[in-house]
Enzyme design. Structure first.
Site, PDB file in Angstrom:
ATOM      1  N   ASP A 176       7.411   2.359  -1.997  1.00  0.00           N
ATOM      2  CA  ASP A 176       8.102   1.677  -1.080  1.00  0.00           C
ATOM      3  C   ASP A 176       8.360   0.174  -1.321  1.00  0.00           C
ATOM      4  OD1 ASP A 176       9.297   0.865   1.709  1.00  0.00           O
ATOM      5  OD2 ASP A 176       6.558   0.867   2.720  1.00  0.00           O
TER       6      ASP A 176
ATOM      7  N   ASP B 221       9.054  -3.187   1.797  1.00  0.00           N
ATOM      8  CA  ASP B 221       8.592  -4.138   2.368  1.00  0.00           C
ATOM      9  C   ASP B 221       6.244  -3.146   2.526  1.00  0.00           C
ATOM     10  OD1 ASP B 221      10.409  -5.084   3.128  1.00  0.00           O
ATOM     11  OD2 ASP B 221      10.554  -4.179   4.750  1.00  0.00           O
TER      12      ASP B 221
END
Length: 271
Positions: free
Chosen positions: A9, A11
């Site tokens: 991922d 963020d």
């Protein structure tokens, strides 16, 4: 070391904050963002906020300068480089957008380490305004997943990645923090690894019933632990593969010896 696909991922995983919030807050548009948030999906709102920034004289360069200052743990970049140097295939699956992610990765000098970035598409139009579009165009059709936001189902992305991997011994390591990372965690196989960030939404969702996740679960709390756990898992897979190779090689040698011993002994013929 081959056979490992590491999916990050972005963020609050590669960077320590949400890149959307970071840009909005740093450029002084937090109040407007919060005012509009209840009225439309996040992805649609981000596109509208880029229009507001442009209308108020904020340039692409202003956005880039803010992105280059985004906070991240100093151990994350070395972890990415180490995983790549060990032969892992690194990919990103993120609900941010391509412009933000590529701007940050290029600034950090690690864009080339990732073979693939799956995120919401974006582009700078002829007016110099950043446009942000949905990964799944929900205006045309729903992706059909009740766990994910309308613009992106990360689980479907993981399934596509799994389908694209031809080798049977490929292993996935997935790192994430948010609720959007829960759906892909449910698509991982028993031989895979899930690395949820401790005490973040995906961790809480997994903890409700860990048995729903088939993959091995290894939590992490910060960049230091991310690096330690990731390299531990890569080393673990490497050792298992080497052990399997040695075991297989020994079996072949044993078969060879056994076959040789089973051959009839031919006595030399006297002249």
């Amino acid at each position: 070391m081959s056979g490992i696909v590491v999916v990050f991922d972005f963020d609050k995983t590669i960077v320590d904050v949400d890149s959307d919030n970071w840009v909005i807050d740093e450029l002084g548009f937090t109040d407007l963002f919060n005012q509009l948030l209840p009225t439309m999906p996040w992805n649609t709102l981000m596109d509208k906020m880029m229009m507001e920034l442009h209308t108020h004289g904020k340039t692409i360069k202003d956005i880039e300068e803010v992105l280059h200052k985004i906070p991240l743990n100093p151990r994350v970049v070395p972890a990415v480089k180490a995983a790549h140097s060990l032969g892992c295939d690194l990919r990103i699956v993120s609900d941010a957008n391509m412009f933000f992610i590529e701007s940050i990765l290029k600034h950090l000098g690690i864009r080339e380490y990732f073979s693939e970035i799956n995120t919401n598409p974006s582009y700078v139009n002829e007016e110099g305004r950043l446009r942000i579009l949905p990964y799944h165009d929900f205006n045309k059709a729903s992706h059909g997943c009740s766990l994910c936001p309308p613009n992106m189902c990360k689980g479907l992305v993981i399934e596509r990645i799994e389908d694209s991997i031809s080798e049977e011994d490929k292993r996935l390591i997935y790192l994430g923090d948010g609720s959007g990372d829960y759906c892909p965690s449910l698509r991982l196989k028993e031989k895979d690894f899930m690395m949820p960030r401790k005490n973040f939404p995906v961790w809480d969702l997994i903890c409700r019933d860990p048995s729903l996740v088939k993959a091995e679960i290894h939590g992490w709390s910060d960049g230091e632990e991310l690096e330690q756990v990731l390299l531990y898992l890569i080393n673990k897979v490497s050792m298992e593969q080497n052990s399997s190779f040695i075991s297989s090689d020994c079996k072949l040698q044993t078969l060879s010896v056994s076959a040789h011993e089973a051959l009839p002994k031919v006595l030399p013929v006297r002249p």
